[in-house]
Design a protein around this motif. Sequence first.
Motif, PDB file in Angstrom:
ATOM      1  N   THR A  59       0.854  -1.184   0.000  1.00 51.33           N
ATOM      2  CA  THR A  59       0.000   0.000   0.000  1.00 51.33           C
ATOM      3  C   THR A  59       0.892   1.237   0.000  1.00 51.33           C
ATOM      4  OG1 THR A  59      -1.721  -1.165   1.209  1.00 51.33           O
ATOM      5  CG2 THR A  59      -1.803   1.235   1.252  1.00 51.33           C
ATOM      6  N   ILE A  60       0.594   2.148  -0.931  1.00 49.16           N
ATOM      7  CA  ILE A  60       1.388   3.362  -1.078  1.00 49.16           C
ATOM      8  C   ILE A  60       0.434   4.545  -1.095  1.00 49.16           C
ATOM      9  CG2 ILE A  60       3.086   4.592  -2.490  1.00 49.16           C
ATOM     10  CD1 ILE A  60       3.574   1.808  -3.892  1.00 49.16           C
ATOM     11  N   TYR A  61       0.710   5.535  -0.268  1.00 54.45           N
ATOM     12  CA  TYR A  61      -0.055   6.778  -0.261  1.00 54.45           C
ATOM     13  C   TYR A  61       0.658   7.749  -1.193  1.00 54.45           C
ATOM     14  CZ  TYR A  61      -2.282   4.761   3.794  1.00 54.45           C
ATOM     15  OH  TYR A  61      -2.973   3.924   4.629  1.00 54.45           O
ATOM     16  N   VAL A  62      -0.084   8.343  -2.125  1.00 51.59           N
ATOM     17  CA  VAL A  62       0.526   9.193  -3.143  1.00 51.59           C
ATOM     18  C   VAL A  62      -0.063  10.600  -3.082  1.00 51.59           C
ATOM     19  CG1 VAL A  62       0.892   9.512  -5.618  1.00 51.59           C
ATOM     20  CG2 VAL A  62       0.910   7.193  -4.653  1.00 51.59           C
ATOM     21  N   GLU A  63       0.818  11.571  -2.935  1.00 56.47           N
ATOM     22  CA  GLU A  63       0.442  12.981  -3.017  1.00 56.47           C
ATOM     23  C   GLU A  63       0.970  13.512  -4.338  1.00 56.47           C
ATOM     24  OE1 GLU A  63      -1.107  16.527  -2.663  1.00 56.47           O
ATOM     25  OE2 GLU A  63      -1.480  14.980  -1.153  1.00 56.47           O
ATOM     26  N   LEU A  64       0.088  14.115  -5.122  1.00 55.94           N
ATOM     27  CA  LEU A  64       0.458  14.631  -6.438  1.00 55.94           C
ATOM     28  C   LEU A  64       0.498  16.150  -6.437  1.00 55.94           C
ATOM     29  CD1 LEU A  64      -1.805  12.133  -8.201  1.00 55.94           C
ATOM     30  CD2 LEU A  64       0.590  12.398  -8.799  1.00 55.94           C
ATOM     31  N   LYS A  65       1.513  16.678  -7.103  1.00 55.82           N
ATOM     32  CA  LYS A  65       1.684  18.118  -7.254  1.00 55.82           C
ATOM     33  C   LYS A  65       2.117  18.403  -8.684  1.00 55.82           C
ATOM     34  CE  LYS A  65       0.991  19.486  -3.044  1.00 55.82           C
ATOM     35  NZ  LYS A  65      -0.179  20.317  -2.784  1.00 55.82           N
ATOM     36  N   THR A  66       1.933  19.639  -9.125  1.00 57.04           N
ATOM     37  CA  THR A  66       2.539  20.041 -10.384  1.00 57.04           C
ATOM     38  C   THR A  66       4.046  20.096 -10.160  1.00 57.04           C
ATOM     39  OG1 THR A  66       2.417  22.391  -9.863  1.00 57.04           O
ATOM     40  CG2 THR A  66       0.513  21.430 -11.015  1.00 57.04           C
ATOM     41  N   SER A  67       4.796  20.243 -11.224  1.00 56.11           N
ATOM     42  CA  SER A  67       6.255  20.257 -11.085  1.00 56.11           C
ATOM     43  C   SER A  67       6.738  21.396 -10.184  1.00 56.11           C
ATOM     44  CB  SER A  67       6.932  20.338 -12.450  1.00 56.11           C
ATOM     45  OG  SER A  67       6.480  21.459 -13.152  1.00 56.11           O
ATOM     46  N   ARG A  68       5.934  22.440 -10.039  1.00 59.64           N
ATOM     47  CA  ARG A  68       6.311  23.564  -9.175  1.00 59.64           C
ATOM     48  C   ARG A  68       5.519  23.607  -7.873  1.00 59.64           C
ATOM     49  NH1 ARG A  68       6.752  28.216 -13.805  1.00 59.64           N
ATOM     50  NH2 ARG A  68       8.594  27.327 -14.786  1.00 59.64           N
ATOM     51  N   GLY A  69       4.671  22.617  -7.653  1.00 65.51           N
ATOM     52  CA  GLY A  69       3.805  22.622  -6.482  1.00 65.51           C
ATOM     53  C   GLY A  69       4.546  22.315  -5.191  1.00 65.51           C
ATOM     54  N   ASN A  70       4.071  22.904  -4.115  1.00 62.05           N
ATOM     55  CA  ASN A  70       4.652  22.680  -2.789  1.00 62.05           C
ATOM     56  C   ASN A  70       3.612  22.085  -1.858  1.00 62.05           C
ATOM     57  OD1 ASN A  70       7.279  23.861  -3.234  1.00 62.05           O
ATOM     58  ND2 ASN A  70       6.218  25.822  -3.367  1.00 62.05           N
ATOM     59  N   LEU A  71       4.090  21.338  -0.874  1.00 57.55           N
ATOM     60  CA  LEU A  71       3.196  20.770   0.133  1.00 57.55           C
ATOM     61  C   LEU A  71       2.726  21.876   1.074  1.00 57.55           C
ATOM     62  CD1 LEU A  71       5.199  17.565   1.100  1.00 57.55           C
ATOM     63  CD2 LEU A  71       3.109  17.672  -0.263  1.00 57.55           C
ATOM     64  N   ARG A  72       1.448  21.802   1.420  1.00 62.09           N
ATOM     65  CA  ARG A  72       0.909  22.710   2.431  1.00 62.09           C
ATOM     66  C   ARG A  72       1.316  22.183   3.816  1.00 62.09           C
ATOM     67  NH1 ARG A  72      -3.555  21.257  -0.364  1.00 62.09           N
ATOM     68  NH2 ARG A  72      -4.600  20.581   1.528  1.00 62.09           N
ATOM     69  N   PRO A  73       1.339  23.044   4.825  1.00 60.75           N
ATOM     70  CA  PRO A  73       1.734  22.595   6.166  1.00 60.75           C
ATOM     71  C   PRO A  73       0.917  21.390   6.657  1.00 60.75           C
ATOM     72  CG  PRO A  73       1.683  24.978   6.110  1.00 60.75           C
ATOM     73  CD  PRO A  73       1.123  24.499   4.789  1.00 60.75           C
ATOM     74  N   GLU A  74      -0.408  21.395   6.417  1.00 59.24           N
ATOM     75  CA  GLU A  74      -1.217  20.262   6.885  1.00 59.24           C
ATOM     76  C   GLU A  74      -0.898  18.977   6.125  1.00 59.24           C
ATOM     77  OE1 GLU A  74      -3.964  22.750   4.180  1.00 59.24           O
ATOM     78  OE2 GLU A  74      -2.436  23.150   5.685  1.00 59.24           O
ATOM     79  N   GLN A  75      -0.418  19.097   4.889  1.00 56.01           N
ATOM     80  CA  GLN A  75      -0.001  17.915   4.144  1.00 56.01           C
ATOM     81  C   GLN A  75       1.291  17.346   4.734  1.00 56.01           C
ATOM     82  OE1 GLN A  75      -0.099  19.860   0.252  1.00 56.01           O
ATOM     83  NE2 GLN A  75      -1.666  18.371  -0.384  1.00 56.01           N
ATOM     84  N   ARG A  76       2.196  18.215   5.105  1.00 55.15           N
ATOM     85  CA  ARG A  76       3.440  17.755   5.747  1.00 55.15           C
ATOM     86  C   ARG A  76       3.138  17.008   7.041  1.00 55.15           C
ATOM     87  NH1 ARG A  76       5.091  23.007   4.363  1.00 55.15           N
ATOM     88  NH2 ARG A  76       6.445  22.998   2.548  1.00 55.15           N
ATOM     89  N   VAL A  77       2.191  17.530   7.821  1.00 54.21           N
ATOM     90  CA  VAL A  77       1.805  16.882   9.082  1.00 54.21           C
ATOM     91  C   VAL A  77       1.233  15.485   8.808  1.00 54.21           C
ATOM     92  CG1 VAL A  77       0.143  16.974  10.990  1.00 54.21           C
ATOM     93  CG2 VAL A  77       1.450  19.011  10.378  1.00 54.21           C
ATOM     94  N   GLN A  78       0.331  15.382   7.856  1.00 53.01           N
ATOM     95  CA  GLN A  78      -0.286  14.087   7.559  1.00 53.01           C
ATOM     96  C   GLN A  78       0.743  13.082   7.036  1.00 53.01           C
ATOM     97  OE1 GLN A  78      -3.093  13.131   8.525  1.00 53.01           O
ATOM     98  NE2 GLN A  78      -4.513  14.841   8.540  1.00 53.01           N
ATOM     99  N   ILE A  79       1.649  13.538   6.199  1.00 51.42           N
ATOM    100  CA  ILE A  79       2.689  12.642   5.674  1.00 51.42           C
ATOM    101  C   ILE A  79       3.575  12.139   6.806  1.00 51.42           C
ATOM    102  CG2 ILE A  79       4.800  12.593   4.261  1.00 51.42           C
ATOM    103  CD1 ILE A  79       3.226  14.358   2.228  1.00 51.42           C
ATOM    104  N   ARG A  80       3.965  13.034   7.712  1.00 53.86           N
ATOM    105  CA  ARG A  80       4.786  12.614   8.869  1.00 53.86           C
ATOM    106  C   ARG A  80       4.043  11.583   9.713  1.00 53.86           C
ATOM    107  NH1 ARG A  80       6.551  18.032   9.061  1.00 53.86           N
ATOM    108  NH2 ARG A  80       4.989  18.554  10.609  1.00 53.86           N
ATOM    109  N   ARG A  81       2.747  11.796   9.934  1.00 56.14           N
ATOM    110  CA  ARG A  81       1.954  10.840  10.725  1.00 56.14           C
ATOM    111  C   ARG A  81       1.946   9.460  10.072  1.00 56.14           C
ATOM    112  NH1 ARG A  81      -3.289  14.603  12.055  1.00 56.14           N
ATOM    113  NH2 ARG A  81      -2.337  15.758  13.762  1.00 56.14           N
TER     114      ARG A  81
END
Length: 100
Positions: free
Chosen positions: A44-66
Amino acid sequence: MREANIEQSLRLRLQKMGCLVYKFVSPGNDGVPDRIVVTPTGETIYVELKTSRGNLRPEQRVQIRRLERNHARVVVIRGKDEADDFIRELGYWERRGGRR
């Protein structure tokens, strides 16, 4: 390329490889990754997609760390080139029997 286009292309290609691909929506948990991918070997792999210039939002960083603290595999894909790399890498590992 727009994020929605990258996501659609990736989903279709993963499904052709035999993966299950789910849209991850978790009410009350902003920032969860876009997709959950289950490979034919059960990884099982969780995938976050962004454009080539996209950045993670702070809440996305928190969820990924969890997720990572609980030993989940999380992949952040930025742009079509990284999506292509992910498909190639996943195909390589799947041909060798699964998990890394």
